[in-house]
Design an enzyme around this catalytic site. Structure first.
Site, PDB file in Angstrom:
ATOM      1  N   MET A  27       0.842  -1.201   0.000  1.00  0.00           N
ATOM      2  CA  MET A  27       0.000   0.000   0.000  1.00  0.00           C
ATOM      3  C   MET A  27       0.877   1.251   0.000  1.00  0.00           C
ATOM      4  SD  MET A  27      -3.458  -0.927   2.010  1.00  0.00           S
ATOM      5  CE  MET A  27      -2.865  -0.708   3.671  1.00  0.00           C
ATOM      6  N   HIS A  31       9.016   1.302   3.247  1.00  0.00           N
ATOM      7  CA  HIS A  31      10.048   1.347   4.288  1.00  0.00           C
ATOM      8  C   HIS A  31      10.934   0.112   4.133  1.00  0.00           C
ATOM      9  CE1 HIS A  31       7.409  -1.630   6.055  1.00  0.00           C
ATOM     10  NE2 HIS A  31       6.437  -0.747   6.167  1.00  0.00           N
ATOM     11  N   HIS A  34       9.313  -3.335   3.537  1.00  0.00           N
ATOM     12  CA  HIS A  34       8.925  -3.597   2.138  1.00  0.00           C
ATOM     13  C   HIS A  34      10.166  -3.920   1.297  1.00  0.00           C
ATOM     14  CE1 HIS A  34       5.498  -0.690   3.183  1.00  0.00           C
ATOM     15  NE2 HIS A  34       4.871  -1.789   2.839  1.00  0.00           N
ATOM     16  N   GLN A  58     -10.487  -2.639   2.197  1.00  0.00           N
ATOM     17  CA  GLN A  58     -10.063  -3.276   3.434  1.00  0.00           C
ATOM     18  C   GLN A  58     -10.062  -2.324   4.629  1.00  0.00           C
ATOM     19  OE1 GLN A  58      -6.237  -4.280   1.503  1.00  0.00           O
ATOM     20  NE2 GLN A  58      -5.279  -3.739   3.447  1.00  0.00           N
ATOM     21  N   GLY A 147       4.654 -10.359   3.849  1.00  0.00           N
ATOM     22  CA  GLY A 147       5.464 -10.236   5.056  1.00  0.00           C
ATOM     23  C   GLY A 147       4.819 -10.883   6.269  1.00  0.00           C
ATOM     24  N   GLU A 148       5.657 -11.391   7.164  1.00  0.00           N
ATOM     25  CA  GLU A 148       5.156 -11.977   8.414  1.00  0.00           C
ATOM     26  C   GLU A 148       4.730 -10.898   9.407  1.00  0.00           C
ATOM     27  OE1 GLU A 148       8.179 -14.748   9.679  1.00  0.00           O
ATOM     28  OE2 GLU A 148       7.326 -16.328   8.423  1.00  0.00           O
ATOM     29  N   GLN A 153      -2.855 -12.063   8.008  1.00  0.00           N
ATOM     30  CA  GLN A 153      -3.104 -11.870   6.565  1.00  0.00           C
ATOM     31  C   GLN A 153      -2.379 -12.936   5.749  1.00  0.00           C
ATOM     32  OE1 GLN A 153      -2.936  -7.863   4.612  1.00  0.00           O
ATOM     33  NE2 GLN A 153      -0.883  -8.488   4.088  1.00  0.00           N
ATOM     34  N   ARG A 187       2.386   3.006   9.008  1.00  0.00           N
ATOM     35  CA  ARG A 187       1.669   3.809  10.004  1.00  0.00           C
ATOM     36  C   ARG A 187       2.604   4.422  11.044  1.00  0.00           C
ATOM     37  NH1 ARG A 187      -2.529  -0.223   9.066  1.00  0.00           N
ATOM     38  NH2 ARG A 187      -4.409   0.847   8.358  1.00  0.00           N
TER      39      ARG A 187
HETATM   40  P1  AMP Z   1       1.439  -2.876   3.421  1.00  0.00           P
HETATM   41  O1  AMP Z   1       2.042  -1.847   2.519  1.00  0.00           O
HETATM   42  O2  AMP Z   1       1.414  -2.467   4.851  1.00  0.00           O
HETATM   43  O3  AMP Z   1       0.130  -3.396   2.900  1.00  0.00           O
HETATM   44  O4  AMP Z   1       2.435  -4.105   3.379  1.00  0.00           O
HETATM   45  C1  AMP Z   1       2.801  -4.714   2.168  1.00  0.00           C
HETATM   46  C2  AMP Z   1       3.552  -5.962   2.470  1.00  0.00           C
HETATM   47  O5  AMP Z   1       4.719  -5.641   3.240  1.00  0.00           O
HETATM   48  C3  AMP Z   1       2.751  -6.964   3.314  1.00  0.00           C
HETATM   49  O6  AMP Z   1       3.014  -8.283   2.843  1.00  0.00           O
HETATM   50  C4  AMP Z   1       3.296  -6.743   4.694  1.00  0.00           C
HETATM   51  O7  AMP Z   1       3.179  -7.868   5.536  1.00  0.00           O
HETATM   52  C5  AMP Z   1       4.745  -6.438   4.387  1.00  0.00           C
HETATM   53  N1  AMP Z   1       5.368  -5.718   5.492  1.00  0.00           N
HETATM   54  C6  AMP Z   1       4.952  -4.567   6.062  1.00  0.00           C
HETATM   55  N2  AMP Z   1       5.765  -4.242   7.090  1.00  0.00           N
HETATM   56  C7  AMP Z   1       6.703  -5.210   7.166  1.00  0.00           C
HETATM   57  C8  AMP Z   1       7.796  -5.455   8.048  1.00  0.00           C
HETATM   58  N3  AMP Z   1       8.095  -4.637   9.043  1.00  0.00           N
HETATM   59  N4  AMP Z   1       8.539  -6.564   7.829  1.00  0.00           N
HETATM   60  C9  AMP Z   1       8.236  -7.421   6.813  1.00  0.00           C
HETATM   61  N5  AMP Z   1       7.213  -7.248   5.965  1.00  0.00           N
HETATM   62  C10 AMP Z   1       6.451  -6.161   6.149  1.00  0.00           C
END
Ligand code: AMP
Length: 279
Positions: A27, A31, A34, A58, A147-148, A153, A187
């Site tokens: 999204m 950082h 990602h 979502q 990501g874990e 999810q 966030r």
């Molecule tokens: P988001 O942009 O928050 O929707 O996250 C996109 C992807 O990055 C998802 O698969 C998340 O689980 C992963 N992700 C977000 N933060 C982290 C993190 N700190 N470590 C590993 N993966 C992450």
């Protein structure tokens, strides 16, 4: 670095590829968490596609969709510097051309989607599964990297892929943390300086619980103590629970490989984290 905004140019590019494609949906407001997924993707496949789309489906009506940090130009620079081959930046008109009210949706497995974040965010995981399914149809990757950090999810999407007989391989990426332990999250940018100082206590509490629950301690008491210390520091805790890493069922005893899960608000910002009891 090609940046696709429409499906036909994405498909044309996809059809011309030789060798496997790994897909990293995001999204945005990227950082190091990602970027670690992008590096994992590049290590596993010849081609990497990152999508950037803040999916309204979502977010609940009271949630932070409008406030969610967006930084497309910076994201693209970061991806370019990391050697990401291609980016997909769909908009709402492309994702939901008939709107979102009368949409066919994917219902996630109930046992995985009802607890934890699902209990506080009704419809959230249906929104996640629907958008991931749509993106998979558009991108047609061999590998999907998740990501874990968003462990629930990850489990739900793994189950969707199995239940729908999809052939994509889901590859989990380890959770990445800042030097003080705070899990990277888009966030985090919303935290005030004072909240940012307190925020690492969430991870520290989970690490402490994971260590202490190895020794046969009472899980309910540990959870209450963890909750109390977070609330004393200024968090409002949504949940703090020990669950099985596969089934996400609640556990009343500590098993290696099980996970402590937490979601807590600091001011307006909701943070989530999870830590595994070491194997
Ligand atoms: P988001 O942009 O928050 O929707 O996250 C996109 C992807 O990055 C998802 O698969 C998340 O689980 C992963 N992700 C977000 N933060 C982290 C993190 N700190 N470590 C590993 N993966 C992450």
């Amino acid at each position: 670095m090609p940046v696709f905004k429409d499906i036909s140019s994405l498909r044309q590019w996809r059809q011309g590829l030789q060798g496997p494609l790994a897909f990293v949906p995001t999204m945005g407001n990227l950082h190091d968490g990602h970027m670690a997924l992008v590096r994992l993707a590049a290590a596993r496949a010849e081609h990497v596609l990152v999508s950037i789309y803040v999916n309204p489906l979502q977010f609940g009506p009271q949630e932070d969709f409008a406030r969610y940090p967006r930084s497309l130009d910076k994201d693209l620079q970061q991806l370019h510097a990391a050697g990401c081959s291609t980016v997909f930046t769909p908009d709402d008109a492309l994702m939901y051309p008939r709107g979102r009210k009368d949409l066919s949706i994917i219902m996630p497995a109930r046992s995985l989607s009802k607890p934890l974040c699902g209990a506080r965010r009704p419809g959230h995981f249906a929104g996640v599964c629907t958008v991931v399914n749509k993106l998979l149809q558009m991108v047609q990757p061999e590998i999907l990297i998740l990501g874990e950090k968003d462990y629930q999810q990850l489990r739900i999407v793994q189950q969707m892929v199995a239940d729908m007989n999809m052939t994509v391989q889901v590859l989990p990426g380890p959770l990445q943390r800042e030097a003080d332990g705070l899990a990277y999250s888009s966030r985090n940018a919303l935290l005030s300086p004072a909240e940012r100082q307190i925020a690492p206590l969430l991870a520290a509490t989970l690490v402490d619980l994971a260590q202490r629950s190895r020794s046969g301690a009472m899980i309910a008491e540990l959870a209450q103590a963890g909750r109390d210390s977070l609330e004393q520091a200024g968090f409002v805790v949504d949940y703090l629970e020990l669950r099985d890493s596969q089934t996400l069922q609640l556990l009343d005893h500590g098993l290696p490989g099980a996970r402590w899960f937490a979601a807590a608000h600091l001011g307006q910002t909701r943070l989530i984290d999870n830590v595994m009891i070491p194997l």
